[in-house]
Design an enzyme around this catalytic site. Structure first.
Site, PDB file in Angstrom:
ATOM      1  N   LYS A  13      18.188 -16.682 -15.531  1.00 21.25           N
ATOM      2  CA  LYS A  13      19.657 -16.764 -15.611  1.00 21.25           C
ATOM      3  C   LYS A  13      20.299 -15.463 -16.090  1.00 21.25           C
ATOM      4  O   LYS A  13      21.211 -14.947 -15.467  1.00 21.25           O
ATOM      5  CB  LYS A  13      19.993 -17.816 -16.667  1.00 21.25           C
ATOM      6  CG  LYS A  13      20.860 -18.912 -16.251  1.00 21.25           C
ATOM      7  CD  LYS A  13      20.976 -20.016 -17.321  1.00 21.25           C
ATOM      8  CE  LYS A  13      20.162 -19.947 -18.569  1.00 21.25           C
ATOM      9  NZ  LYS A  13      20.805 -19.427 -19.758  1.00 21.25           N
ATOM     10  N   ARG A  88      26.817 -26.104 -21.610  1.00 18.45           N
ATOM     11  CA  ARG A  88      25.485 -26.711 -21.609  1.00 18.45           C
ATOM     12  C   ARG A  88      25.538 -28.189 -21.967  1.00 18.45           C
ATOM     13  O   ARG A  88      24.512 -28.860 -21.940  1.00 18.45           O
ATOM     14  CB  ARG A  88      24.610 -26.009 -22.648  1.00 18.45           C
ATOM     15  CG  ARG A  88      23.800 -24.846 -22.080  1.00 18.45           C
ATOM     16  CD  ARG A  88      23.181 -24.130 -23.260  1.00 18.45           C
ATOM     17  NE  ARG A  88      21.890 -23.583 -22.984  1.00 18.45           N
ATOM     18  CZ  ARG A  88      21.627 -22.264 -23.021  1.00 18.45           C
ATOM     19  NH1 ARG A  88      22.569 -21.397 -23.254  1.00 18.45           N
ATOM     20  NH2 ARG A  88      20.411 -21.840 -22.804  1.00 18.45           N
ATOM     21  N   ARG A 133      11.469 -12.247 -28.513  1.00 17.22           N
ATOM     22  CA  ARG A 133      12.481 -13.208 -28.947  1.00 17.22           C
ATOM     23  C   ARG A 133      11.870 -14.276 -29.835  1.00 17.22           C
ATOM     24  O   ARG A 133      10.821 -14.838 -29.520  1.00 17.22           O
ATOM     25  CB  ARG A 133      13.111 -13.866 -27.711  1.00 17.22           C
ATOM     26  CG  ARG A 133      14.498 -13.361 -27.429  1.00 17.22           C
ATOM     27  CD  ARG A 133      15.071 -13.977 -26.187  1.00 17.22           C
ATOM     28  NE  ARG A 133      15.367 -15.392 -26.324  1.00 17.22           N
ATOM     29  CZ  ARG A 133      16.125 -16.059 -25.466  1.00 17.22           C
ATOM     30  NH1 ARG A 133      16.654 -15.426 -24.431  1.00 17.22           N
ATOM     31  NH2 ARG A 133      16.358 -17.335 -25.627  1.00 17.22           N
ATOM     32  N   ARG A 144      13.076 -26.365 -25.980  1.00 14.99           N
ATOM     33  CA  ARG A 144      14.247 -25.911 -25.215  1.00 14.99           C
ATOM     34  C   ARG A 144      14.276 -26.572 -23.840  1.00 14.99           C
ATOM     35  O   ARG A 144      15.335 -26.903 -23.326  1.00 14.99           O
ATOM     36  CB  ARG A 144      14.238 -24.378 -25.101  1.00 14.99           C
ATOM     37  CG  ARG A 144      14.717 -23.715 -26.402  1.00 14.99           C
ATOM     38  CD  ARG A 144      14.272 -22.279 -26.556  1.00 14.99           C
ATOM     39  NE  ARG A 144      14.694 -21.428 -25.476  1.00 14.99           N
ATOM     40  CZ  ARG A 144      14.010 -20.351 -25.058  1.00 14.99           C
ATOM     41  NH1 ARG A 144      12.878 -20.013 -25.640  1.00 14.99           N
ATOM     42  NH2 ARG A 144      14.464 -19.633 -24.073  1.00 14.99           N
TER      43      ARG A 144
HETATM   44  P1  AMP Z   1      19.863 -18.433 -23.989  1.00  7.56           P
HETATM   45  O1  AMP Z   1      19.828 -16.966 -24.270  1.00  7.56           O
HETATM   46  O2  AMP Z   1      20.924 -18.806 -23.010  1.00  7.56           O
HETATM   47  O3  AMP Z   1      18.506 -18.971 -23.621  1.00  7.56           O
HETATM   48  O4  AMP Z   1      20.269 -19.138 -25.373  1.00  7.56           O
HETATM   49  C1  AMP Z   1      19.459 -19.032 -26.520  1.00  7.56           C
HETATM   50  C2  AMP Z   1      19.826 -20.090 -27.541  1.00  7.56           C
HETATM   51  O5  AMP Z   1      21.180 -19.905 -27.955  1.00  7.56           O
HETATM   52  C3  AMP Z   1      19.758 -21.528 -27.050  1.00  7.56           C
HETATM   53  O6  AMP Z   1      18.464 -22.069 -27.123  1.00  7.56           O
HETATM   54  C4  AMP Z   1      20.720 -22.210 -28.034  1.00  7.56           C
HETATM   55  O7  AMP Z   1      20.132 -22.397 -29.309  1.00  7.56           O
HETATM   56  C5  AMP Z   1      21.808 -21.166 -28.180  1.00  7.56           C
HETATM   57  N1  AMP Z   1      22.867 -21.352 -27.155  1.00  7.56           N
HETATM   58  C6  AMP Z   1      23.170 -20.524 -26.126  1.00  7.56           C
HETATM   59  N2  AMP Z   1      24.178 -21.021 -25.400  1.00  7.56           N
HETATM   60  C7  AMP Z   1      24.530 -22.199 -25.971  1.00  7.56           C
HETATM   61  C8  AMP Z   1      25.493 -23.203 -25.676  1.00  7.56           C
HETATM   62  N3  AMP Z   1      26.307 -23.101 -24.605  1.00  7.56           N
HETATM   63  N4  AMP Z   1      25.569 -24.267 -26.496  1.00  7.56           N
HETATM   64  C9  AMP Z   1      24.769 -24.378 -27.571  1.00  7.56           C
HETATM   65  N5  AMP Z   1      23.824 -23.498 -27.889  1.00  7.56           N
HETATM   66  C10 AMP Z   1      23.700 -22.406 -27.113  1.00  7.56           C
END
Ligand code: AMP
Length: 191
Positions: A13, A88, A133, A144
């Site tokens: 993504k 989300r 990460r 996740r």
């Molecule tokens: P990502 O980089 O999109 O994989 O996001 C990493 C982490 O950030 C996720 O596992 C959540 O803990 C948090 N996160 C990112 N976007 C959201 C969202 N829209 N709502 C809630 N938590 C989020």
């Protein structure tokens, strides 16, 4: 263009969002990246978000919604934006509807990048080695994936019903996937 990108953890993504946003000359807004930047800087927002992120859970929507509202209110997002990883949850969908409505615009596309679940775990473990990460351990990755399946997958049918959904296969080379996404978006733009 106002678009959102969805997809299970590891589907690519973030990488694809950046490529596509560059081509449309709009900002790619990644909630995950904003959270990580805040965690890195040790801000109060980062401290709150970290405990959820470390477990693989979603950060509470009140925090996330306000952050997105502020970000899309910035001048560079006036001409459009690509949201990577937001909304989300159902609650976030409604918030985003409100935010966009307030600007007098509408959402153009909800794009979901699909991928094979086991391949994703392998990709994420690989990413753990290169990017380091904190949430890329096998246990947190599985969590996740669960959270995505429970809370985010239902949004796919919602956007399909709204006739905004595009599904793109995320397997293969990065460039190949970008080409697939661009072709699908161009097809929508021309219809
Ligand atoms: P990502 O980089 O999109 O994989 O996001 C990493 C982490 O950030 C996720 O596992 C959540 O803990 C948090 N996160 C990112 N976007 C959201 C969202 N829209 N709502 C809630 N938590 C989020």
């Amino acid at each position: 263009m106002r678009l959102i990108f969805m997809g299970p953890p590891g589907a690519g993504k973030g990488t694809q969002a950046k490529q596509v946003a560059t081509r449309y000359d709009i900002p790619a807004i990644s909630t995950g990246e904003i959270f990580r930047a805040n965690v890195g800087a040790g801000t109060p927002l980062g401290l709150k978000a970290k405990e959820y992120m470390d477990r693989g859970d979603y950060v509470p929507s009140e925090i996330t919604n306000q952050m997105v509202r502020d970000r899309i209110g910035e001048p560079d997002a006036e001409k459009g934006f690509l949201l990577d990883g937001y909304p989300r949850t159902l609650d976030q969908v409604h918030e985003l509807d409100d935010m966009i409505k307030a600007t007098g615009h509408q959402l153009d596309v909800a794009l979901v990048i699909t991928a094979d679940r086991d391949e994703l775990v392998a990709r994420l473990l690989q990413r753990a080695q290169t990017e380091g990460r904190a949430d890329d351990t096998e246990e947190v990755i599985r969590r996740r994936q669960e959270v995505y399946a429970e809370q985010t997958e239902p949004l796919i049918s919602l956007y399909r019903e709204r006739d905004l959904l595009i599904e793109v296969d995320g397997m293969g080379d990065i460039d190949e996937v970008t080409d697939r996404i661009m072709a699908a978006l161009e097809a929508v733009n021309q219809s």
